[in-house]
Design an enzyme around this catalytic site. Structure first.
Site, PDB file in Angstrom:
ATOM      1  N   LYS A   1      -2.848  -7.819 -14.265  1.00 14.81           N
ATOM      2  CA  LYS A   1      -2.720  -6.618 -15.098  1.00 14.81           C
ATOM      3  C   LYS A   1      -3.006  -6.933 -16.564  1.00 14.81           C
ATOM      4  O   LYS A   1      -3.492  -6.065 -17.297  1.00 14.81           O
ATOM      5  CB  LYS A   1      -1.338  -5.987 -14.906  1.00 14.81           C
ATOM      6  CG  LYS A   1      -1.163  -5.356 -13.528  1.00 14.81           C
ATOM      7  CD  LYS A   1      -2.098  -4.150 -13.339  1.00 14.81           C
ATOM      8  CE  LYS A   1      -2.160  -3.669 -11.917  1.00 14.81           C
ATOM      9  NZ  LYS A   1      -3.016  -2.482 -11.719  1.00 14.81           N
TER      10      LYS A   1
ATOM     11  N   TYR B   1       0.127 -11.313 -10.128  1.00 16.13           N
ATOM     12  CA  TYR B   1       0.051  -9.869 -10.395  1.00 16.13           C
ATOM     13  C   TYR B   1       0.068  -9.576 -11.892  1.00 16.13           C
ATOM     14  O   TYR B   1      -0.775  -8.821 -12.397  1.00 16.13           O
ATOM     15  CB  TYR B   1       1.204  -9.135  -9.698  1.00 16.13           C
ATOM     16  CG  TYR B   1       1.224  -7.667 -10.054  1.00 16.13           C
ATOM     17  CD1 TYR B   1       0.313  -6.791  -9.476  1.00 16.13           C
ATOM     18  CD2 TYR B   1       2.116  -7.160 -10.996  1.00 16.13           C
ATOM     19  CE1 TYR B   1       0.297  -5.442  -9.826  1.00 16.13           C
ATOM     20  CE2 TYR B   1       2.109  -5.821 -11.346  1.00 16.13           C
ATOM     21  CZ  TYR B   1       1.194  -4.965 -10.752  1.00 16.13           C
ATOM     22  OH  TYR B   1       1.174  -3.637 -11.109  1.00 16.13           O
TER      23      TYR B   1
END
Ligand SMILES: NC(=O)c1ccc[n+]([C@@H]2O[C@H](COP(=O)([O-])OP(=O)(O)OC[C@H]3O[C@@H](n4cnc5c(N)ncnc54)[C@H](OP(=O)(O)O)[C@@H]3O)[C@@H](O)[C@H]2O)c1
Length: 270
Positions: free
Chosen positions: A155, A151
């Site tokens: 990002k 994750y």
């Protein structure tokens, strides 16, 4: 969709930050095309219509090429004034333990769909010399993310991508904004399997309405990037700029490692 009101396209608009961002645009006079995968998008669209906006819900799973194409087909021929590429998911846990399919889903939605959507939307905006694209990044983009590794990397990709595009389109009339929320009170942590067993998941979180209000302001001003949310999120953003990666990684471990949830304290970012 009308000729007189501007149009905003918002992905992941059925809940959380995306819903609040859609509400901001609707309350500021925009019509909306809103996307999410599940049927609750329909009730979200009904809620958004109460603002007086015209709202077209387009259900599509953006992890797939077909889903991206369905959403793009829904705006074909329309002038999209603002596109907020917000849909995103996380997956908590040690990388050696997470299901490869879950890792891939994070990449497919947060990275692949974002790139697939951005190109045709940006091409159209650059061709007419106007438009705004917004990316929902995260303060997580600024730090390695042990126990949320794919994750945070996704990002970081979004953040780098957005900043690069911002420079490419400088002077064209198009603006690119990436906004970086801190830990925000949405379904995110439950979906990521982090809600109960991590300090990040159990900590006090920012209000998605506040995040969206600040994001809206940054987008309409054409700011390149903005840390959005509480003072705590802004402090995380400031710390993220100066701390060494190793220190940030060790701090993230304390917030995201399973088993850290009981002594909940202030969180960092998702
Ligand atoms: N919450 C935080 O602490 C935090 C912090 C920083 C950044 N962010 C980012 O903020 C964005 C929004 O997350 P959130 O916190 O608002 O979480 P959320 O409440 O779980 O909302 C996620 C949205 O994305 C949609 N979505 C999920 N999978 C999808 C798919 N395959 N195709 C299309 N839409 C899909 C969801 O709709 P369905 O229910 O239909 O799947 C929902 O509308 C994400 O990019 C996230 O990474 C969140």
């Amino acid at each position: 969709m009308t000729d007189t009101r501007p149009l905003a396209l918002i992905t992941g608009a059925s809940a959380g930050i995306g819903y609040e961002l859609a509400r901001q645009f609707a309350e500021h006079g925009y019509d909306l095309v809103v996307n999410a995968e599940d049927e609750r998008l329909e009730s979200a669209a009904r809620g958004l219509r109460e603002t007086g906006a015209r709202v077209r819900p387009v259900r599509a799973d953006l992890r797939t090429r077909e889903g991206v194409e369905r959403l793009l087909a829904a705006v074909e021929g329309l002038t999209v004034d603002v596109a907020a590429l917000n849909a995103g998911v996380g997956r908590g846990g040690a990388f050696v333990d997470t299901d490869p399919a879950d890792d891939q889903a994070v990449i497919d939605l947060n990275v692949t769909a974002t790139v697939r959507l951005a190109k045709p939307l940006l091409r159209a905006m650059v061709a007419r010399g106007a438009g705004r694209i917004a990316f929902t990044s995260s303060v997580a983009a600024m730090m390695p993310g042990p126990f949320q590794s794919v994750y945070n990397a996704s990002k970081s990709f979004v953040q780098s991508f957005a900043e690069a595009l911002g420079e490419e389109v400088r002077g064209t009339g198009v603006t690119i904004t990436s906004f970086m929320p801190g830990v925000t009170e949405t379904d995110f942590f439950r979906r990521a399997g982090m809600a109960d067993d991590t300090r990040m998941g159990t900590s006090r979180k920012d209000d998605p309405a506040q995040v969206a209000e600040q994001a809206f302001t940054a987008i309409v001003k054409g700011e390149r990037k903005a840390v959005t949310g509480s003072l705590k999120a802004k402090a995380m953003g400031a710390a993220g700029k100066v701390l060494p990666d190793g220190v940030k990684a060790a701090a993230h471990r304390k917030l995201a490692e399973p088993g850290t949830g009981e002594d909940a304290g202030p969180g960092s970012g998702a």
